[in-house]
Design an enzyme around this catalytic site. Structure first.
Site, PDB file in Angstrom:
ATOM      1  N   ASP A   1      -6.763  15.227   4.353  1.00  0.00           N
ATOM      2  CA  ASP A   1      -7.140  15.135   5.756  1.00  0.00           C
ATOM      3  C   ASP A   1      -8.599  14.746   5.827  1.00  0.00           C
ATOM      4  O   ASP A   1      -9.393  15.171   4.997  1.00  0.00           O
ATOM      5  CB  ASP A   1      -6.961  16.492   6.431  1.00  0.00           C
ATOM      6  CG  ASP A   1      -5.517  16.696   6.854  1.00  0.00           C
ATOM      7  OD1 ASP A   1      -4.875  15.697   7.185  1.00  0.00           O
ATOM      8  OD2 ASP A   1      -5.058  17.845   6.841  1.00  0.00           O
TER       9      ASP A   1
ATOM     10  N   GLU B   1     -22.452  19.380  17.890  1.00  0.00           N
ATOM     11  CA  GLU B   1     -22.918  18.063  18.330  1.00  0.00           C
ATOM     12  C   GLU B   1     -24.253  18.216  19.061  1.00  0.00           C
ATOM     13  O   GLU B   1     -25.219  17.486  18.796  1.00  0.00           O
ATOM     14  CB  GLU B   1     -21.903  17.410  19.292  1.00  0.00           C
ATOM     15  CG  GLU B   1     -20.633  16.907  18.635  1.00  0.00           C
ATOM     16  CD  GLU B   1     -19.561  17.989  18.525  1.00  0.00           C
ATOM     17  OE1 GLU B   1     -19.867  19.176  18.828  1.00  0.00           O
ATOM     18  OE2 GLU B   1     -18.435  17.675  18.119  1.00  0.00           O
TER      19      GLU B   1
ATOM     20  N   SER C   1     -16.217  20.072  29.957  1.00  0.00           N
ATOM     21  CA  SER C   1     -14.863  20.390  30.404  1.00  0.00           C
ATOM     22  C   SER C   1     -14.017  19.141  30.282  1.00  0.00           C
ATOM     23  O   SER C   1     -14.531  18.016  30.294  1.00  0.00           O
ATOM     24  CB  SER C   1     -14.861  20.886  31.843  1.00  0.00           C
ATOM     25  OG  SER C   1     -14.945  19.791  32.717  1.00  0.00           O
ATOM     26  N   ALA C   2     -12.724  19.380  30.173  1.00  0.00           N
ATOM     27  CA  ALA C   2     -11.812  18.250  29.991  1.00  0.00           C
ATOM     28  C   ALA C   2     -11.813  17.330  31.202  1.00  0.00           C
ATOM     29  O   ALA C   2     -11.566  16.133  31.088  1.00  0.00           O
ATOM     30  CB  ALA C   2     -10.404  18.757  29.710  1.00  0.00           C
TER      31      ALA C   2
ATOM     32  N   ARG D   1     -15.638  15.665  31.225  1.00  0.00           N
ATOM     33  CA  ARG D   1     -15.943  15.062  29.927  1.00  0.00           C
ATOM     34  C   ARG D   1     -17.449  14.833  29.784  1.00  0.00           C
ATOM     35  O   ARG D   1     -17.893  13.827  29.254  1.00  0.00           O
ATOM     36  CB  ARG D   1     -15.160  13.751  29.744  1.00  0.00           C
ATOM     37  CG  ARG D   1     -13.649  14.016  29.671  1.00  0.00           C
ATOM     38  CD  ARG D   1     -12.856  12.758  29.712  1.00  0.00           C
ATOM     39  NE  ARG D   1     -13.003  11.981  28.487  1.00  0.00           N
ATOM     40  CZ  ARG D   1     -12.892  10.657  28.455  1.00  0.00           C
ATOM     41  NH1 ARG D   1     -12.691   9.992  29.564  1.00  0.00           N
ATOM     42  NH2 ARG D   1     -13.010  10.011  27.323  1.00  0.00           N
ATOM     43  N   MET D   2     -18.211  15.799  30.331  1.00  0.00           N
ATOM     44  CA  MET D   2     -19.679  15.729  30.224  1.00  0.00           C
ATOM     45  C   MET D   2     -20.192  17.142  30.009  1.00  0.00           C
ATOM     46  O   MET D   2     -19.525  18.112  30.333  1.00  0.00           O
ATOM     47  CB  MET D   2     -20.291  15.205  31.532  1.00  0.00           C
ATOM     48  CG  MET D   2     -20.015  13.753  31.831  1.00  0.00           C
ATOM     49  SD  MET D   2     -20.898  13.227  33.300  1.00  0.00           S
ATOM     50  CE  MET D   2     -20.216  14.264  34.550  1.00  0.00           C
ATOM     51  N   SER D   3     -21.403  17.234  29.486  1.00  0.00           N
ATOM     52  CA  SER D   3     -22.101  18.518  29.484  1.00  0.00           C
ATOM     53  C   SER D   3     -23.567  18.214  29.747  1.00  0.00           C
ATOM     54  O   SER D   3     -23.977  17.045  29.740  1.00  0.00           O
ATOM     55  CB  SER D   3     -21.915  19.215  28.149  1.00  0.00           C
ATOM     56  OG  SER D   3     -22.528  18.454  27.130  1.00  0.00           O
TER      57      SER D   3
ATOM     58  N   ASP E   1      -2.638  22.911   6.821  1.00  0.00           N
ATOM     59  CA  ASP E   1      -2.692  24.288   7.293  1.00  0.00           C
ATOM     60  C   ASP E   1      -1.770  24.573   8.471  1.00  0.00           C
ATOM     61  O   ASP E   1      -1.299  25.664   8.632  1.00  0.00           O
ATOM     62  CB  ASP E   1      -4.134  24.703   7.621  1.00  0.00           C
ATOM     63  CG  ASP E   1      -4.818  23.705   8.539  1.00  0.00           C
ATOM     64  OD1 ASP E   1      -4.127  22.817   9.058  1.00  0.00           O
ATOM     65  OD2 ASP E   1      -6.042  23.826   8.724  1.00  0.00           O
TER      66      ASP E   1
ATOM     67  N   ASP F   1       2.421  20.869   9.350  1.00  0.00           N
ATOM     68  CA  ASP F   1       2.191  20.329   8.005  1.00  0.00           C
ATOM     69  C   ASP F   1       3.232  20.823   7.016  1.00  0.00           C
ATOM     70  O   ASP F   1       3.337  20.307   5.909  1.00  0.00           O
ATOM     71  CB  ASP F   1       0.806  20.750   7.481  1.00  0.00           C
ATOM     72  CG  ASP F   1      -0.292  19.896   8.073  1.00  0.00           C
ATOM     73  OD1 ASP F   1       0.002  18.742   8.441  1.00  0.00           O
ATOM     74  OD2 ASP F   1      -1.427  20.384   8.155  1.00  0.00           O
TER      75      ASP F   1
END
Lengths: 573, 702
Positions: free
Chosen positions: B330, B371, B399-400, B403-405, B540, B544
């Site tokens: 992976d 990040e 937040s979804a 899509r910013m912070s 994991d 899989d």
């Protein structure tokens, strides 16, 4: 040792390799069953034969099991047929000397001996066998036993190349006979006739000897027998003295041709193998590995025989080659061949498991006598029709398994993993050879029925016993003379040894090929142990020599080695 | 720098990612008490004299039989016929033979000892605990943990041991798994997640409480299996070991034949050999060195895997790892550190690099994601310093939907970073303009396989942050190593093909599969296997599990689901997928060690012949004295010296058998040459020197 001496050895060897290469290409077509122009030439001859056998042109493909079964059953049938002919010889035609039937033990030994391509002879041909027996029993088996071995080798190669169906036994035998043995043997026989070998059905010649007595000189259909005797690496002579007899091997030229005939197919088979599995490098490595052993043995026997007898040197006898004498140990050798030609023949006949002799092996120096013995113990220096090659592969599997682990992967040969089934089968083949040599030799060395046949005391006597069983086990057939082998013990004992030595190892090796063919191919990469390198070739030879030495060193130490050391020490018996 | 230490308190599950710590520090085993290891091994080597155990090893069984026969000869020297040697000689031979058997037993006992000690310490944690089993909602009864069955629900409070393997159904707690994994930091467990909801019997809840549904009956728990595995009780011979055992048995048979038939030949030559000497010759010739060490090599191989904190379900799996042709790895967590980190700031719309750095830093000041912190770090490195005012701001989490912070300053300034199109919409909504070169910058970053983040203050877009997957240190070298030994590496990732290609090239893997689903993995494994290749992979998640089962070597992460662990044939207790590469090396090492010692053992025979053959025939066949090239003192001393060498070479090689022959990243041919020279040629030469040296000592004593 002058230039002519060396050229007598070097030229035949070079010619052998040069001729074997194109023949190898021809063999590879047969082994790989690829269509060729030869089909058109031989087709008309083969088609009626195939029709007679109820075979289609391609033949039904067989697995290794059905192939082995066909091989065994036809061999059994032939052995029984020949046994009957030998026993009933007295009432059969073409018997000008009115020779009687063979006693059962000798007939068993002889039938087995020729069926297994051994050609061990416990009799002298000219005084025991009728013309009919020589042709219908002996010469017939010389063709078929050689074809049997070669067919087995073809099936083995097909298995190694990944085919689970390993061909059709009957088709293989017919093709081998029609395309290889019959034409080549015919040409060989014509050549021998030209050189003076008799080919006749008329009875023995009666001539007036110089002393005024009438002498009877046996003749017969000799050339046809001698030709296939060598081409098929059979080795059984028409006469008791085999190729030392002037009617079997009259000139130095016939000596060379007979050497070439016996080496031709075994050497060509190596080159054919490279083409069948599509790896010519592999064939080169195998060729050189075998060639190095061959040359080593050749040098040893040539040196030992040229050096002469240490005992005679001790008493001041001149054994140096000069214009007046051949020098060295000329006992038991033909003057027309000399040391060089005899040494070449000794090395060849036991390497190619032919077993014909142009000098008496019993009269070689102790060290020189070790050479044929050792080659038969290894039984894979080129080897006879197919079987020597298969044995060499057996050692290859062993070498891969022993050293292959050291590269950190499950050992592989020709991209197939070697696992328990292969090791078990290889074990059978590895075990059987020393078993059938050492056990009967040990019994013969202490039991009165074994000891009674010995002609020479002490170390040499042991060598004689050992040589007889080794020759039987390796399906060689050459004799260390000396031993009186026409006794029930040796006839039956060597007979059984020849059977086990021949069929158990062929079966085990065909089974290995079948087992490998059924496996998944492992892709090749930098992590794969390559078997087609000089390094692995060296390891291959090393494993053969070490396994051979570890198995036979003690008994060889008590036989030829002790004898040579005793001679050097000035001890005679 | 331990980046993960502070992340634990801020984000994500409570787990230290082992991949952040240097490799050497990770080789920790659960605390094993190895004191008294050798004393116990000595005791065990006598216990192993039990014929029922000895018969499992054909080579050593023959030595034991030889010892017994020679022992009889001590008391009755002419038992098998006239004898030329006294009881003293027979006694010496018997003693050396006995020692040979003991040494082989000792080698096995030492190898087993470590595993046993580890099993003991694990067993201590297994001791019966009281469990609170739920009988109805909110009602519990106290039962012994041995009474628990699959499906029972138990309640575990702070400070208590978890009584059985299971799945968390309620509660959030941190659990100390150090007894199993040796990892001291507690792990967060909570219901409903793929990886964090499975718990292991014998681990301790250190905070809060959990309700656990038991998933294994007593005796079948992970702990029980682990104990059986490390103890070697479940050890079965591996395919290569079986094939080698067959070969060793055959060699033993050949040498038995050689020695038995030697007596008639000797009698013929007028030099009969004593039975004790024949037995000595036999034992010298049969491959006792590898025969005595073979099982120790196998056990030690398993133990080496265990020292890497990987539990192999069978030795076969470890051996198969040595044969692996393709590694499927992976991307995230194996090849790259799981997080994307800021690599570059690309200003747009006339802004300078410094301005952008400053704004990006501000946008991330209160962002605790990896990040965000990487942006702060990069800006600091570029020379920016934070303004104290930023601490007064309010952090806006990702937040979804948006899509910013970013951060909202008390003065109303809003600083945002996020996906380029989100930022564009956000700025446009507020009436700002979009710089012309923004799309170009975004494309540049995407073209390099990175993730572009646009940054804006107010209505002004100041630039793009280039977030980049960071490849773990040393991975490139390891892949190069794998390639040189013929192993192909394939990277699997959910990323788009462009990103995947860039990472693949940077990491140096041979191939990659982008936008991979679990089904793709199975398809990949099957297609490799169809080409005859052996495939190893890690995984994991529950999804899989089929791929782990399909692969020839499947390494599951301990943090993974029970289904994944069940399907795999190895479990990594540290949950570090890149350990697959170590396991491959150990598998290879195991095979190499076996091959090397087999070759050595057989090569030794050459010298032994030269010692013994002239010695035993010297009376009847004095000519053979010429073969005594070592010039050994006397026939008796020659036989005894060869036999002593044969015995002491076993303990002398125990360290090598346990440690394994060093694995080097060489091609097969290079490795073969190296090992054949060392163990083949060395195996021929060493005994000549050693036997001569022993003979000098023996002749002094005799």
């Amino acid at each position: 040792m002058n230039a002519i001496f060396i050229l007598q050895i070097a030229i035949p060897l070079l010619v052998l390799v040069a001729v074997a290469m194109p023949v190898g290409v021809f063999l590879s077509h047969l082994a790989a069953e690829t269509p060729t122009r030869a089909d058109r030439i031989f087709g008309p001859v083969e088609r009626p034969l195939l029709w007679l056998c109820g075979l289609s042109r391609e033949g039904r493909q067989m697995t290794w099991k059905t192939y082995s079964l066909a091989l065994l059953s036809t061999n059994l049938l032939m052995a029984v047929l020949i046994y009957v002919i030998l026993v009933a010889q007295g009432v059969l035609p073409l018997n000008p000397l009115k020779l009687g039937g063979l006693p059962p033990a000798l007939a068993f030994n002889t039938a087995v001996s020729f069926t297994t391509n051994t050609d061990w002879q416990a009799y002298a041909g000219e005084t025991t066998l009728s013309y009919f027996s020589q042709m219908a029993a002996i010469t017939f088996l010389m063709f078929t036993s050689a074809a049997t071995g070669l067919a087995a080798a073809f099936a083995f190669m097909r298995g190694l190349s990944g085919r689970t169906e390993v061909g059709n036994y009957y088709l293989d035998v017919i093709r081998i006979l029609v395309r290889i043995f019959l034409p080549l043997a015919f040409i060989g026989a014509l050549f021998l006739c030209w050189q003076g070998v008799p080919q006749t059905l008329s009875p023995s010649l009666h001539v007036l000897g110089p002393q005024g007595a009438t002498q009877s000189i046996p003749v017969g259909p000799v050339a046809s027998l001698v030709s296939i005797k060598h081409l098929g690496t059979n080795g059984g002579g028409y006469f008791g003295q085999n190729s030392a007899h002037p009617f079997e091997n009259p000139t130095p030229l016939t000596n060379v041709v007979e050497f070439l005939l016996m080496g031709l197919i075994p050497v060509a088979l190596v080159f054919a193998f490279g083409r069948v599995i599509g790896n010519k490098r592999q064939a080169r490595v195998i060729f050189w590995a075998m060639a190095v052993m061959f040359l080593g043995f050749l040098i040893l026997v040539t040196w030992a025989e040229s050096a002469g007898n240490p005992l005679l040197a001790r008493v001041g006898l001149d054994q140096v080659a000069s214009g007046l004498q051949a020098g060295g140990n000329m006992v038991g050798k033909e003057v027309r061949f000399g040391i060089a030609q005899s040494a070449l023949f000794v090395t060849g006949t036991t390497a190619f498991t032919t077993g014909s002799v142009d000098c008496m092996h019993d009269s070689l120096t102790a060290l020189g006598g070790l050479v044929p013995l050792a080659e038969m113990m290894l039984n894979c220096v080129f080897g006879g029709k197919g079987v020597g090659f298969m044995n060499f592969m057996l050692y290859g599997i062993l070498a891969v398994f022993l050293t292959g682990l050291m590269v950190g992967r499950t050992p592989e040969i020709f991209n197939k993993k070697i696992e328990k089934p292969e090791i078990v089968l290889a074990s059978i083949a590895i075990l059987i050879h020393p078993l059938i040599i050492l056990v009967p030799s040990a019994i013969s060395a202490v039991e009165p029925f074994g000891l009674a046949s010995i002609a020479n005391p002490a170390f040499h006597g042991l060598s004689e016993i050992l040589y007889a069983f080794t020759s039987g086990a390796a399906n060689n057939g050459s004799a260390f003379a000396g031993l009186a082998a026409n006794t029930p013990w040796y006839n039956l004992g060597i007979g059984i040894v020849m059977l086990l030595g021949r069929y158990l190892s062929i079966l085990a090796l065909l089974a290995i090929a079948g087992s490998l063919a059924a496996k998944k191919k492992v892709p090749e990469g930098p992590g794969t142990l390559r078997t087609d390198t000089a390094l692995f070739g060296t390891i291959w030879v090393g494993v053969i020599l070490i396994v051979g030495a570890l198995t036979f060193f003690p008994v060889v130490a008590l036989g030829p080695v002790a004898e040579q050391l005793a001679m050097i020490a000035g001890k005679a018996f | 720098m331990k980046a993960s230490d502070d992340s634990r308190s801020l984000t994500g599950p409570l787990r230290k990612t082992p991949s952040d710590t240097p490799r050497a520090e990770r080789r920790h085993t659960p605390k094993v008490d190895v004191s008294g290891l050798y004393r116990r091994a000595v005791v065990d080597s006598f216990k192993k004299l039990d014929p029922r155990l000895l018969v499992r090893n054909p080579v050593m069984f023959v030595v034991a039989l030889g010892t017994f026969l020679t022992l009889l000869l001590v008391f009755k020297p002419d038992l098998f016929g006239p004898s030329h040697v006294g009881p003293r000689y027979n006694a010496i031979i018997a003693a050396i033979l006995f020692a040979t058997v003991l040494f082989a037993n000792f080698a096995e006992a030492v190898a087993e000892g470590r595993g046993k000690a580890q099993a003991d310490s694990l067993r201590r944690t297994r001791s019966d605990t009281l469990a609170r089993r739920q009988v109805a909602v909110g009602k519990y009864e106290e039962v012994s943990s041995t009474k628990l069955r699959k499906g029972d629900i138990v309640h575990v409070d702070q400070g208590e041991l978890i009584p059985g393997d299971g799945e968390v159904v309620a509660g959030v707690a941190s659990v100390d798994e150090s007894a199993i994994t040796g990892e001291s930091a507690p792990v967060l467990k909570e219901p409903g997640t793929d990886t964090a909801s499975s718990v292991i019997a014998g681990t301790r809840v250190v905070s809060d409480w959990l309700d656990v549904r038991v998933t294994a009956n007593p005796g079948e728990t992970f702990l029980d299996r682990m104990i059986a595995l490390v103890e070697g009780a479940a050890r079965q011979k591996t395919p290569n070991e079986i094939a080698l055992t067959v070969l060793l048995a055959v060699l033993t048979l050949i040498f038995l034949m050689v020695t038995v038939t030697l007596e008639p030949f000797a009698i013929y030559s007028g030099s009969p050999v004593d039975v004790a000497t024949l037995i000595a010759l036999l034992v010298c010739l049969i491959p006792t060195t590898i025969g005595g060490l073979l099982s120790a090599i196998g056990i030690a191989g398993m133990d080496r895997v265990a020292q890497f904190n990987v539990i192999a379900m069978s030795g076969k799996a470890v051996e198969a790892a040595g044969d692996v042709d393709t590694l499927i790895l992976d991307k995230t967590g194996t090849i790259t550190l799981g997080n994307r980190l800021a690599a570059e700031f690309i200003p747009v719309g006339g802004h300078t690099q410094d301005e952008l750095s400053q704004i990006a830093m501000q946008s991330s000041w209160q962002d605790s994601t990896p990040e965000g912190r990487s942006i702060v770090q990069l800006a600091t490195r570029l020379g920016c310093s934070p303004s104290p005012a930023w601490d007064q701001g309010t952090g806006v989490e990702f937040s979804a939907q948006t899509r910013m912070s970013g951060i909202d300053m008390p003065d109303g300034t809003r600083v945002r970073k996020g996906a380029a199109d989100s930022i564009k919409r956000y700025v446009a909504e507020q009436g700002g303009s979009i710089p012309d070169d923004l799309d170009g910058a975004v494309r540049t970053v995407a073209g390099k396989g990175g993730t572009p983040l646009a940054v804006c203050r107010g209505t002004e877009i100041s630039g793009v942050v280039y977030l980049k997957d960071t490849i773990k240190a040393g991975m490139r070298e390891r892949f190069a190593q794998m390639r040189s030994i013929g192993i192909r590496t394939v990277m699997c990732t959910g990323d788009n093909p462009l990103t995947a290609a860039v990472i693949a090239a940077e990491a140096g893997v041979d191939d990659f599969v982008a936008e991979a689903t679990p089904e793709d993995k199975i398809r990949l494994i099957r297609s490799e296997q169809a080409k005859g290749k052996l495939v190893a992979m890690t995984g994991d998640g529950t999804n899989d599990a089929p791929a782990l089962a399909q692969a020839d070597v499947g390494l599951a992460m301990n943090s993974g689901t029970p289904a994944a662990k069940e399907a795999a044939n190895m479990v990594d207790l540290d949950s570090d997928p890149s350990k697959l590469i170590d396991v491959v090396s150990i598998g290879k090492q195991l095979l190499i060690t076996r091959g090397a010692l087999t070759t050595f053992s057989i090569a030794n025979d050459v010298a032994k012949y030269f010692a013994i053959i002239p010695a035993i025939f010297v009376a009847g066949v004095p000519e053979l004295r010429a073969l005594n090239i070592m010039r050994l003192h006397s026939p008796q001393s020659a036989v005894v010296s060869a036999l002593i060498f044969n015995a002491i070479i076993i303990p002398a090689l125990i360290p090598l058998a346990l440690k394994g022959v060093k694995f080097r990243p060489l091609t097969a041919d290079q490795m073969l040459l190296r090992n054949v020279v060392i163990y083949g040629l060395g195996g021929i030469i060493v005994p000549f020197i050693a036997i001569k040296a022993i003979d000098l000592l023996v002749s002094l004593a005799m």
